[in-house]
Design a protein around this motif. Structure first.
Motif, PDB file in Angstrom:
ATOM      1  N   ALA A 162       0.835  -1.205   0.000  1.00  0.00           N
ATOM      2  CA  ALA A 162       0.000   0.000   0.000  1.00  0.00           C
ATOM      3  C   ALA A 162       0.871   1.256   0.000  1.00  0.00           C
ATOM      4  CB  ALA A 162      -0.937  -0.010   1.205  1.00  0.00           C
ATOM      5  N   ALA A 206       0.897   4.134  -2.814  1.00  0.00           N
ATOM      6  CA  ALA A 206       0.642   5.531  -2.471  1.00  0.00           C
ATOM      7  C   ALA A 206       1.748   6.422  -3.026  1.00  0.00           C
ATOM      8  CB  ALA A 206       0.543   5.687  -0.959  1.00  0.00           C
ATOM      9  N   ASN A 217      -4.540   4.445   0.294  1.00  0.00           N
ATOM     10  CA  ASN A 217      -3.394   3.567   0.477  1.00  0.00           C
ATOM     11  C   ASN A 217      -2.553   3.969   1.677  1.00  0.00           C
ATOM     12  OD1 ASN A 217      -3.130   1.333  -1.645  1.00  0.00           O
ATOM     13  ND2 ASN A 217      -3.797   3.086  -2.854  1.00  0.00           N
TER      14      ASN A 217
END
Lengths: 185, 185
Positions: A124, A128, A157
């Motif tokens: 994540a 991001a 995210n």
DNA sequence: ATCCACATGTAAGGCGTTACATGATTGG
DNA sequence: CCAATCATGTAACGCCTTACATGTGGAT
């Protein structure tokens, strides 16, 4: 007049102006890709189909010796797009191997749950970061609908990454076995 | 020894204990479904394939006149599952029609962006609610890996719902046109 | 010369859903 | 007796990815 799901992506970006399949692919790869991917193997045949249905029209505009087909939305295409826009969204599909592994990790050796959480979080975080980079490159007004999606992706995210860290910390204190294992029989 | 993505779901739940295809389907529908769906049309043929590969073994255990095949993980299946668990997750796919509509809403009449945001938010809120209900029904320790996924789903969707509300409020003040429209040509 | 970006396509195959087909058992 | 649940399966089809195939133009 059946239009495939991905067909609407093409109608949608052509609504912003005429483009070639190649240009659409590039645009998609830095934008919708993260919630609606599309490959050349989809795009080119689909453009032909949409043209056959009269929803878009293509014109050959070669650049030098390079063949090039520029497509534009027709009035019927605009109408079809607009009708679709008014319908409530129906497709919400997710396939997340990280979550799946976490889900199935009960009963595995100790520490496995934390490992899956940390892998999810890392993924994540990286996503991001990639999205933040795109955001920096495109600039523009942050309230624009398309950039709103970018912000959504970034903040989502970031939230996921933080959640994974928190969950891993909590879990380390008192690991537990699977629960669904007992249920559902 | 090729195992299809969804094959691992089956190996994973069979790792918790023997089950029939029907029982697996039920379990999946209240759990992995939200990040990894599976239909009967997938499950039954896949079970046969996994059995053919020696990763699971099925035994006929009819209940009365009802035919019933209970599958269990074999040692080779356990090994295959374990090897998969150790590999980093690779599949992260999303198809979100709500986000897509939001993304394409630039250039649409005023108020459309807010409408898409509110539809997205509502969807997330409903999903969170369904998950909370499942959570209430299964009970159990909140740190268990599988229930951690449930918590993740709930909190994620609550976060999304809130984000959509915030974004709609912000956008109402100063709507903007699409940005990617200008780029990528 | 070579590599990268531009540009378009097709074929094979994987994965998955939907719809259909069938039948037994249980509870009201 | 009827509906819901238990239980298994298949066929057709849709969607999409990967890999392959091909060629131009510009920059180094």
């Amino acid at each position: 007049m059946e239009v495939s799901p991905t067909g609407y992506v093409l109608l949608g970006v052509l609504n912003w102006g005429p483009r070639t399949g190649y240009e659409i692919k590039q645009l998609v790869d830095r934008s919708t890709r993260f919630f609606w991917a599309a490959s050349y193997g989809q795009i080119y045949p689909e453009l032909k189909r949409l043209e056959g249905q009269g929803l878009i029209s293509g014109e050959s505009e070669p650049r030098g010796g390079r063949s090039r087909n520029v497509y534009s939305l027709t009035d019927r295409g605009r109408a079809e797009l607009s009708a679709w826009m008014k319908r409530p969204p129906e497709i919400f599909e997710t396939r997340n191997e990280g979550l799946l592994k976490l889900f199935l990790a009960g009963g595995e050796p100790a520490g496995e749950v934390e490992r899956h959480l940390s892998e999810m979080g890392e993924h994540a975080e990286q996503l991001a970061q990639r999205l933040r980079q795109i955001q920096g490159e495109v600039g523009g007004e942050k309230q624009a609908a398309d950039l709103l999606c970018l912000r959504f992706g970034i903040e989502l995210n970031e939230w996921v990454a933080e959640w994974c860290e928190r969950a891993a910390a909590e879990h380390e204190k008192e690991p537990k076995a699977a629960v669904f294992a007992a249920r559902g029989r």
